[in-house]
Design a protein around this motif. Structure first.
Motif, PDB file in Angstrom:
ATOM      1  N   ASN A   1      -0.417  52.074 -13.935  1.00  0.00           N
ATOM      2  CA  ASN A   1       0.091  50.703 -13.881  1.00  0.00           C
ATOM      3  C   ASN A   1      -0.039  49.973 -15.216  1.00  0.00           C
ATOM      4  O   ASN A   1       0.924  49.393 -15.729  1.00  0.00           O
ATOM      5  N   PHE A   2      -1.227  49.988 -15.796  1.00  0.00           N
ATOM      6  CA  PHE A   2      -1.422  49.237 -17.036  1.00  0.00           C
ATOM      7  C   PHE A   2      -1.022  50.039 -18.273  1.00  0.00           C
ATOM      8  O   PHE A   2      -0.945  49.477 -19.366  1.00  0.00           O
ATOM      9  N   ALA A   3      -0.758  51.318 -18.106  1.00  0.00           N
ATOM     10  CA  ALA A   3      -0.110  52.063 -19.179  1.00  0.00           C
ATOM     11  C   ALA A   3       1.340  51.602 -19.288  1.00  0.00           C
ATOM     12  O   ALA A   3       1.853  51.354 -20.392  1.00  0.00           O
ATOM     13  N   TRP A   4       2.017  51.452 -18.150  1.00  0.00           N
ATOM     14  CA  TRP A   4       3.392  50.936 -18.156  1.00  0.00           C
ATOM     15  C   TRP A   4       3.437  49.521 -18.722  1.00  0.00           C
ATOM     16  O   TRP A   4       4.318  49.195 -19.524  1.00  0.00           O
ATOM     17  N   VAL A   5       2.518  48.685 -18.308  1.00  0.00           N
ATOM     18  CA  VAL A   5       2.515  47.303 -18.780  1.00  0.00           C
ATOM     19  C   VAL A   5       2.408  47.245 -20.297  1.00  0.00           C
ATOM     20  O   VAL A   5       3.168  46.533 -20.971  1.00  0.00           O
ATOM     21  N   GLN A   6       1.480  48.012 -20.870  1.00  0.00           N
ATOM     22  CA  GLN A   6       1.300  47.962 -22.316  1.00  0.00           C
ATOM     23  C   GLN A   6       2.429  48.668 -23.058  1.00  0.00           C
ATOM     24  O   GLN A   6       2.787  48.276 -24.172  1.00  0.00           O
TER      25      GLN A   6
END
Length: 399
Positions: free
Chosen positions: A198-203
Motif C-alpha cells: 500500500n505505502f509502496a504504491w503511495v510513495q
C-alpha cells in the motif's frame, strides 16, 4: 476469421496488439470464429455498443478478478477524476490502468470542459492492456500504454513526471519486491513494510508527480489505521509534509467480488488553502444503486461530495450545502487533532466525533462527554506510542 481480421483493426495497429489471449484461455479465435461472427453481427445493430463494452468489462472483472485486483467501476472512476479535476494541457497517468476507465474518465472530464489532456498508463496483466486500448479507442481517446505489460512498481520512477495520477492499484499486494527495492530512492517518507504494498504504491505515485501534481489513489481501509510501525511512520510523515488533502471512505461491497473495505486518498504537492488540515468524508453514508452485480454511487451524491471538496480547496465559491461544516458525513480535522489520535486517518473517527460534539452542544453547560472523548484519544495515542517503541526494540533485536 477474427484471428485474421483483428490485426488489421486500428486499435490493434496503434497498440501492436496481436490476436492472442492468455490468462488460462489459449487462442480461442479458431474454435469460436463462427459464434463470434454471429455475435458481432448482432452487436453492430445495437445503438449502445459503447455501453455494452462497459457491461462486459464489469462482468469480466466480477468473474476473473482476484481479491483486491479488479477493474474500476464507471461511477468510482468519475468520483476519482472529479476529486483530481484534470485541467487542459495536463498529463494524466495510471500506473495500474486495468481496463483504462480512469484514463477515459480523465480525458472525458477535460474534454467536456473544453480541453485535452495527455494520457499514459501501464498494467502488469497483458489482457488489461487489451481492454484499456479498446476502451479508449471506442471513446475516441488515445493513451501511451507502453510496448507491453509492465510492473510499474518494480520498474522504479518514471522518466517523465505526471500532473495527475489516478490509480486503483492491487489492494494489500503481498509480493511487491520489498527485498530488491528496499534501498529505492522513492522511499523518502520511510521504507514500506514487506508483505503489503500500500505505502509502496503511495510513495511511487508521489515520486512520479510534478512539483504541483496531485493524485487520487484507492487503498484498503486498513492503510488509514494500521498499527504497523512502518505504516504509522509513513502516515505521520505524509501528514507533517502536507501531502494529504482528504480521505473518502467508500461504501461496503462497492466491489461485488470482494468484501475488502476501501478509501480514496487525495494527495498533492501543490500549495493549497487549509494546508494544516485534512478533509474526511464517509461516503458510506451516501446512496448507491445496484444493477445485478454492479454497484455505483448516486450521481447527485457524487456531485455534492465533489462540490464540498472544491469549496474547501478554494476552487469554487460556497453555494448552499456544499461546506464541510454542514453535512453530517464530512469534517475537516487539524494536524494537531490527527496527531493526538495517533495519526489514524480513518474518516469515521473524525466524522463521528463531530456528531458527538453536536449532541453534547444541546446539554446546558455539560461538556463532560467531549472532555472524556478527548482524554480517550490522548490515552489511545499514548498506548500507540508505547507499542511503537516496543516494536522498535523488537525490530532492532531481530537479525
Amino acid at each position: 476469421m477474427l484471428s485474421v481480421a483483428w490485426p488489421r483493426t486500428p486499435v490493434a495497429r496503434a497498440y501492436e496488439l496481436p490476436a492472442v489471449r492468455d490468462e488460462g484461455v489459449s487462442r480461442p479465435f479458431a474454435s469460436m470464429d463462427a459464434a463470434l461472427h454471429e455475435l458481432i453481427l448482432e452487436v453492430r445493430q445495437l445503438e449502445q455498443g459503447v455501453g455494452l463494452l462497459d457491461v462486459l468489462l464489469d462482468l469480466y472483472s466480477t468473474r476473473y478478478s482476484r481479491g483486491g485486483d479488479y477493474f474500476t467501476s464507471d461511477s468510482l472512476a468519475y468520483l476519482m477524476t472529479g476529486l483530481a479535476a484534470p485541467r487542459a494541457g495536463e498529463t494524466v497517468r495510471d500506473p495500474a490502468c486495468g481496463s483504462g476507465r480512469l484514463l477515459r474518465a480523465a480525458a472525458h472530464w477535460a474534454r467536456t470542459r473544453g480541453g485535452e489532456v495527455g494520457l499514459s498508463g501501464a498494467d502488469i496483466r497483458p489482457m488489461a492492456r487489451y481492454a484499456a486500448a479498446v476502451n479508449l479507442a471506442l471513446h475516441g481517446f488515445h493513451a501511451d500504454l507502453g510496448k507491453g505489460s509492465a510492473d510499474t512498481l518494480r520498474a522504479g520512477r518514471s522518466p517523465d513526471r505526471a500532473d495527475v495520477i489516478l490509480t486503483n492499484p492491487p489492494v494489500n499486494m503481498r509480493d511487491w519486491g520489498h527485498g530488491e527495492l528496499k534501498e529505492d530512492e522513492r522511499w523518502s517518507l520511510g521504507v514500506p513494510r514487506p508483505g503489503n504494498a500500500n505505502f509502496a504504491w503511495v510513495q511511487h505515485i508521489l515520486a512520479d508527480l510534478t512539483p504541483q501534481g496531485r493524485a487520487v489513489v484507492l487503498l484498503s481501509s486498513g492503510a488509514a489505521h494500521s498499527s504497523n510501525r512502518s505504516d504509522g511512520l509513513i502516515r505521520r510523515a505524509m501528514l507533517e509534509s502536507g501531502l494529504v488533502v482528504g480521505i473518502v471512505a467508500l461504501p461496503a461491497w462497492l466491489f461485488p467480488h470482494t468484501s475488502t473495505s476501501t478509501a480514496l486518498w487525495l494527495l498533492t504537492h501543490e500549495a493549497r488553502p487549509n494546508a494544516d488540515q485534512v478533509l474526511f468524508a464517509d461516503a458510506g453514508k451516501l446512496p448507491t444503486w445496484k444493477d445485478g452485480t454492479r454497484r455505483g454511487f448516486d450521481q447527485e451524491s457524487i456531485e455534492h461530495l465533489l462540490g464540498i471538496f472544491r469549496v474547501w480547496q478554494g476552487d469554487r465559491q460556497h453555494e448552499g450545502g456544499d461546506a464541510p461544516g454542514i453535512v453530517p458525513w464530512c469534517r475537516a480535522a487539524s494536524r494537531e487533532e490527527i496527531a493526538r489520535a495517533g495519526f489514524d486517518l480513518t474518516p469515521a473517527r473524525y466524522v463521528q466525533q463531530r456528531s458527538t460534539a453536536k449532541l453534547n452542544s444541546g446539554v446546558g453547560g455539560q461538556n463532560w462527554q467531549r472532555e472524556l472523548y478527548e482524554r480517550m484519544d490522548r490515552s489511545a495515542a499514548a498506548r500507540r506510542q508505547v507499542r511503537d517503541a516496543l516494536e522498535g526494540r523488537h525490530d532492532h533485536r531481530t537479525p
